[in-house]
Design a protein around this motif. Structure first.
Motif, PDB file in Angstrom:
ATOM      1  N   THR A   1     -38.164 114.138 -33.477  1.00  0.00           N
ATOM      2  CA  THR A   1     -39.071 113.239 -32.760  1.00  0.00           C
ATOM      3  C   THR A   1     -40.405 113.931 -32.514  1.00  0.00           C
ATOM      4  OG1 THR A   1     -37.147 112.375 -31.592  1.00  0.00           O
ATOM      5  CG2 THR A   1     -39.280 111.807 -30.689  1.00  0.00           C
ATOM      6  N   GLY A   2     -41.478 113.210 -32.708  1.00  0.00           N
ATOM      7  CA  GLY A   2     -42.812 113.747 -32.418  1.00  0.00           C
ATOM      8  C   GLY A   2     -43.009 113.934 -30.919  1.00  0.00           C
ATOM      9  N   LYS A   3     -43.941 114.830 -30.548  1.00  0.00           N
ATOM     10  CA  LYS A   3     -44.167 115.162 -29.116  1.00  0.00           C
ATOM     11  C   LYS A   3     -44.582 113.931 -28.309  1.00  0.00           C
ATOM     12  CE  LYS A   3     -45.178 120.087 -28.817  1.00  0.00           C
ATOM     13  NZ  LYS A   3     -45.555 120.702 -30.088  1.00  0.00           N
ATOM     14  N   ASP A   4     -45.463 113.095 -28.903  1.00  0.00           N
ATOM     15  CA  ASP A   4     -45.937 111.912 -28.178  1.00  0.00           C
ATOM     16  C   ASP A   4     -44.778 110.983 -27.840  1.00  0.00           C
ATOM     17  OD1 ASP A   4     -45.630 111.604 -30.904  1.00  0.00           O
ATOM     18  OD2 ASP A   4     -47.158 110.040 -31.110  1.00  0.00           O
ATOM     19  N   LEU A   5     -43.883 110.789 -28.813  1.00  0.00           N
ATOM     20  CA  LEU A   5     -42.718 109.922 -28.586  1.00  0.00           C
ATOM     21  C   LEU A   5     -41.765 110.514 -27.559  1.00  0.00           C
ATOM     22  CD1 LEU A   5     -41.299 108.347 -31.880  1.00  0.00           C
ATOM     23  CD2 LEU A   5     -41.944 107.206 -29.777  1.00  0.00           C
TER      24      LEU A   5
ATOM     25  N   GLY B   1     -25.844 115.781 -26.561  1.00  0.00           N
ATOM     26  CA  GLY B   1     -25.658 114.329 -26.412  1.00  0.00           C
ATOM     27  C   GLY B   1     -26.957 113.552 -26.512  1.00  0.00           C
ATOM     28  N   VAL B   2     -27.983 114.144 -27.173  1.00  0.00           N
ATOM     29  CA  VAL B   2     -29.296 113.482 -27.277  1.00  0.00           C
ATOM     30  C   VAL B   2     -29.186 112.129 -27.974  1.00  0.00           C
ATOM     31  CG1 VAL B   2     -29.953 114.564 -29.481  1.00  0.00           C
ATOM     32  CG2 VAL B   2     -31.731 113.910 -27.845  1.00  0.00           C
ATOM     33  N   GLU B   3     -28.140 111.965 -28.811  1.00  0.00           N
ATOM     34  CA  GLU B   3     -27.985 110.690 -29.528  1.00  0.00           C
ATOM     35  C   GLU B   3     -27.782 109.515 -28.568  1.00  0.00           C
ATOM     36  OE1 GLU B   3     -24.006 112.702 -29.169  1.00  0.00           O
ATOM     37  OE2 GLU B   3     -25.985 113.336 -29.834  1.00  0.00           O
ATOM     38  N   ASN B   4     -27.304 109.787 -27.329  1.00  0.00           N
ATOM     39  CA  ASN B   4     -27.116 108.715 -26.342  1.00  0.00           C
ATOM     40  C   ASN B   4     -28.449 108.139 -25.852  1.00  0.00           C
ATOM     41  OD1 ASN B   4     -24.139 108.499 -25.821  1.00  0.00           O
ATOM     42  ND2 ASN B   4     -24.419 110.699 -25.556  1.00  0.00           N
ATOM     43  N   TYR B   5     -29.530 108.841 -26.131  1.00  0.00           N
ATOM     44  CA  TYR B   5     -30.868 108.370 -25.751  1.00  0.00           C
ATOM     45  C   TYR B   5     -31.652 107.887 -26.975  1.00  0.00           C
ATOM     46  CZ  TYR B   5     -29.598 111.072 -21.596  1.00  0.00           C
ATOM     47  OH  TYR B   5     -28.949 111.569 -20.491  1.00  0.00           O
ATOM     48  N   SER B   6     -30.963 107.690 -28.096  1.00  0.00           N
ATOM     49  CA  SER B   6     -31.666 107.381 -29.355  1.00  0.00           C
ATOM     50  C   SER B   6     -32.479 106.088 -29.271  1.00  0.00           C
ATOM     51  CB  SER B   6     -30.667 107.306 -30.516  1.00  0.00           C
ATOM     52  OG  SER B   6     -29.704 106.297 -30.285  1.00  0.00           O
ATOM     53  N   ARG B   7     -32.043 105.146 -28.438  1.00  0.00           N
ATOM     54  CA  ARG B   7     -32.788 103.885 -28.325  1.00  0.00           C
ATOM     55  C   ARG B   7     -34.248 104.127 -27.906  1.00  0.00           C
ATOM     56  NH1 ARG B   7     -30.758  99.972 -23.854  1.00  0.00           N
ATOM     57  NH2 ARG B   7     -32.602 100.478 -22.660  1.00  0.00           N
ATOM     58  N   TYR B   8     -34.445 105.074 -26.994  1.00  0.00           N
ATOM     59  CA  TYR B   8     -35.808 105.360 -26.516  1.00  0.00           C
ATOM     60  C   TYR B   8     -36.641 106.031 -27.613  1.00  0.00           C
ATOM     61  CZ  TYR B   8     -33.316 104.745 -22.080  1.00  0.00           C
ATOM     62  OH  TYR B   8     -32.533 104.250 -21.067  1.00  0.00           O
ATOM     63  N   PHE B   9     -36.027 106.960 -28.324  1.00  0.00           N
ATOM     64  CA  PHE B   9     -36.759 107.686 -29.370  1.00  0.00           C
ATOM     65  C   PHE B   9     -37.092 106.782 -30.561  1.00  0.00           C
ATOM     66  CE2 PHE B   9     -34.247 111.190 -27.368  1.00  0.00           C
ATOM     67  CZ  PHE B   9     -35.328 111.833 -26.790  1.00  0.00           C
ATOM     68  N   ASP B  10     -36.196 105.814 -30.826  1.00  0.00           N
ATOM     69  CA  ASP B  10     -36.403 104.912 -31.967  1.00  0.00           C
ATOM     70  C   ASP B  10     -37.296 103.731 -31.620  1.00  0.00           C
ATOM     71  OD1 ASP B  10     -34.699 106.532 -33.372  1.00  0.00           O
ATOM     72  OD2 ASP B  10     -32.952 105.215 -33.184  1.00  0.00           O
ATOM     73  N   ARG B  11     -37.693 103.608 -30.336  1.00  0.00           N
ATOM     74  CA  ARG B  11     -38.500 102.481 -29.860  1.00  0.00           C
ATOM     75  C   ARG B  11     -37.797 101.160 -30.129  1.00  0.00           C
ATOM     76  NH1 ARG B  11     -40.529 103.955 -26.706  1.00  0.00           N
ATOM     77  NH2 ARG B  11     -42.397 102.711 -26.543  1.00  0.00           N
ATOM     78  N   ARG B  12     -36.485 101.122 -29.865  1.00  0.00           N
ATOM     79  CA  ARG B  12     -35.710  99.904 -30.103  1.00  0.00           C
ATOM     80  C   ARG B  12     -35.579  99.094 -28.826  1.00  0.00           C
ATOM     81  NH1 ARG B  12     -30.332 101.271 -31.189  1.00  0.00           N
ATOM     82  NH2 ARG B  12     -30.600 103.512 -31.177  1.00  0.00           N
TER      83      ARG B  12
ATOM     84  N   LYS C   1     -45.505 124.176 -36.557  1.00  0.00           N
ATOM     85  CA  LYS C   1     -45.030 123.029 -37.354  1.00  0.00           C
ATOM     86  C   LYS C   1     -43.532 123.144 -37.612  1.00  0.00           C
ATOM     87  CE  LYS C   1     -49.117 121.632 -40.084  1.00  0.00           C
ATOM     88  NZ  LYS C   1     -49.086 120.173 -40.147  1.00  0.00           N
ATOM     89  N   PHE C   2     -43.069 124.350 -37.956  1.00  0.00           N
ATOM     90  CA  PHE C   2     -41.643 124.560 -38.219  1.00  0.00           C
ATOM     91  C   PHE C   2     -40.802 124.297 -36.969  1.00  0.00           C
ATOM     92  CE2 PHE C   2     -42.542 127.739 -41.922  1.00  0.00           C
ATOM     93  CZ  PHE C   2     -42.773 126.664 -42.768  1.00  0.00           C
ATOM     94  N   VAL C   3     -41.308 124.738 -35.822  1.00  0.00           N
ATOM     95  CA  VAL C   3     -40.581 124.500 -34.558  1.00  0.00           C
ATOM     96  C   VAL C   3     -40.524 122.996 -34.267  1.00  0.00           C
ATOM     97  CG1 VAL C   3     -40.636 124.847 -32.050  1.00  0.00           C
ATOM     98  CG2 VAL C   3     -41.078 126.780 -33.582  1.00  0.00           C
ATOM     99  N   ASP C   4     -41.633 122.293 -34.526  1.00  0.00           N
ATOM    100  CA  ASP C   4     -41.689 120.842 -34.279  1.00  0.00           C
ATOM    101  C   ASP C   4     -40.666 120.082 -35.122  1.00  0.00           C
ATOM    102  OD1 ASP C   4     -43.649 121.058 -32.395  1.00  0.00           O
ATOM    103  OD2 ASP C   4     -45.312 120.546 -33.733  1.00  0.00           O
ATOM    104  N   ILE C   5     -40.354 120.597 -36.336  1.00  0.00           N
ATOM    105  CA  ILE C   5     -39.363 119.899 -37.179  1.00  0.00           C
ATOM    106  C   ILE C   5     -37.974 120.554 -37.040  1.00  0.00           C
ATOM    107  CG2 ILE C   5     -41.083 118.938 -38.739  1.00  0.00           C
ATOM    108  CD1 ILE C   5     -40.249 121.044 -40.830  1.00  0.00           C
ATOM    109  N   LEU C   6     -37.794 121.221 -35.883  1.00  0.00           N
ATOM    110  CA  LEU C   6     -36.488 121.705 -35.406  1.00  0.00           C
ATOM    111  C   LEU C   6     -35.889 122.879 -36.194  1.00  0.00           C
ATOM    112  CD1 LEU C   6     -34.843 118.320 -34.361  1.00  0.00           C
ATOM    113  CD2 LEU C   6     -36.250 119.840 -33.002  1.00  0.00           C
TER     114      LEU C   6
END
Length: 389
Positions: A249-253, A303-314, A174-179
């Motif tokens: 981000t959750g694993k499924d997302l 640079g993961v923020e450049n992919y934020s649209r996919y993670f946010d489902r926008r 759980k701790f690893v999942d929340i970074l």
């Protein structure tokens, strides 16, 4: 909890009238009001009184870090028992990624993150997500830049209590999942360590750690400890641990996002090849595939923020989530030095876009990078609600 204003001063001169009129305007639903005053006339004290009287979460927006720090210090003194938080850019130094087509020069992103400010940013979002109403956040214009989805951030909160049935290894996952990262040597913010049946976690948004002691698969004891000495500060019955990063981000997302990134990469590479721009096609494919591999292995990449649209489902072009999304609908916006702050808010989007267009056109980033951006001025205005300038 209500706001409790603590001060040796009492409103004098024009202040009582200003406090009364501003409070009345806010209670009557006035969308915008202006407070005028020369330097040193006590505008901050006036606004502190208005916040205490209206008793609503407040965002105080400033145009630079120095002013934000000064206001944060003052408001912390006025409201010692309430949650006064600080949200500014956490970079001591920041060179954004850029490409200059005229010279063919690519400038890699280079930065230095201030861990203390990162802690304060996480403390601000965590306070807002606890549902507290007595929260004041002093922020710079960085509050209009994209951060993680508050819903996803909220989903990744870990709540623990004594007597809870959970295996030690389950908790570590759980701790690893929340970074949070496991460490054996250097115990610092955002880390956890394990010794037998004892797990210590140094929360990312505070100056203390929690010690969780197991008896078999049951949490026997939870203690708040000094992370540097290990000394017990208090016993806790129940604790809430927020993620160590705003882009959680959750694993499924994550799997869903990676599939979409691959699909968009194939389309953009095809487009470059049809245009006979093979260098751009090769560059984009290599860079994106490297990022995807990092995300599969670690859950994030540089640079993961450049992919934020996919993670946010926008949807394409939709505004990013920002600090304003973490506030309840009836929050109060106070814009300090508004004659300087508002033009700065308006300018942010244009500067960011000009830089990103070159990166996308020359295959350094996918088109989705354009949606990792600050709010436009219209989007900002639509989110603000009642304001005092």
């Amino acid at each position: 909890m209500d706001f409790k204003l603590t001060s040796e001063y009492v409103p004098t001169g024009d202040q009582p009238q200003a406090i009364e009129q501003l409070t009345e305007g806010l209670n009557n639903g006035e969308p915008s009001q202006v407070l005028l005053g020369v330097t040193g006339s006590g505008k901050t004290f006036t606004m502190a009184n208005v916040i205490a009287k209206t008793n609503r979460p407040a965002l105080v927006l400033c145009h630079n870090k120095t002013l934000a720090a000064q206001l944060y210090g003052e408001l912390k003194q006025f409201f010692p028992e309430n949650a006064v938080e600080y949200f500014i850019s956490y970079y001591d130094y920041y060179q954004p990624e850029a490409f200059l087509p005229t010279t063919g020069l690519y400038i890699e992103k280079d930065l230095s993150i201030n861990e203390e400010i990162e802690k304060l940013r996480l403390a601000a979002t965590s306070s807002l997500l606890t549902g507290r109403r007595d929260v004041i956040v002093v922020a710079s214009v960085s509050c209009i830049y994209g951060i993680g989805n508050p819903e996803e951030f909220g989903k990744n909160i870990v709540t623990l209590e004594t007597g809870q049935q959970i295996s030690r290894n389950q908790l570590l996952f759980k701790f690893v999942d929340i970074l949070y990262s496991r460490t054996e040597a250097d115990f610092k913010r955002g880390n956890f360590r394990v010794k037998g049946d004892t797990v210590d976690i140094f929360i990312a948004y505070g100056d203390f750690a929690y010690r969780i002691i197991f008896w078999g698969d049951e949490i026997e004891t939870i203690q708040r400890i000094d992370p540097y000495t290990g000394k017990k500060l208090s016993d806790e019955k129940i604790v809430t641990i927020f993620p160590a990063n705003l882009f959680v981000t959750g694993k499924d997302l994550l799997h869903l996002a990676i599939n979409q990134i691959q699909d968009d990469m194939v389309l953009q590479v095809q487009y470059f090849e049809e245009e006979r721009r093979f260098l751009e096609a090769k560059r984009l494919k290599e860079r994106t595939e490297f990022d995807i591999e990092m995300m599969r292995e670690l859950g994030y990449c540089s640079g993961v923020e450049n992919y934020s649209r996919y993670f946010d489902r926008r949807e394409k072009g939709a505004r990013p989530f920002c600090l304003l999304d973490y506030f309840p609908d009836d929050f109060l916006m106070i814009i300090d030095e508004s004659h300087v702050t508002l033009p700065q808010v308006r300018a942010m989007w244009g500067g960011d876009r000009a830089r990103k267009v070159n990166l996308v056109d020359h295959g350094f980033r996918l088109p989705s990078a354009m949606d990792n951006r600050p709010l436009t001025f219209d989007e900002f205005e639509a989110m603000v609600g009642q304001s005092v300038y």
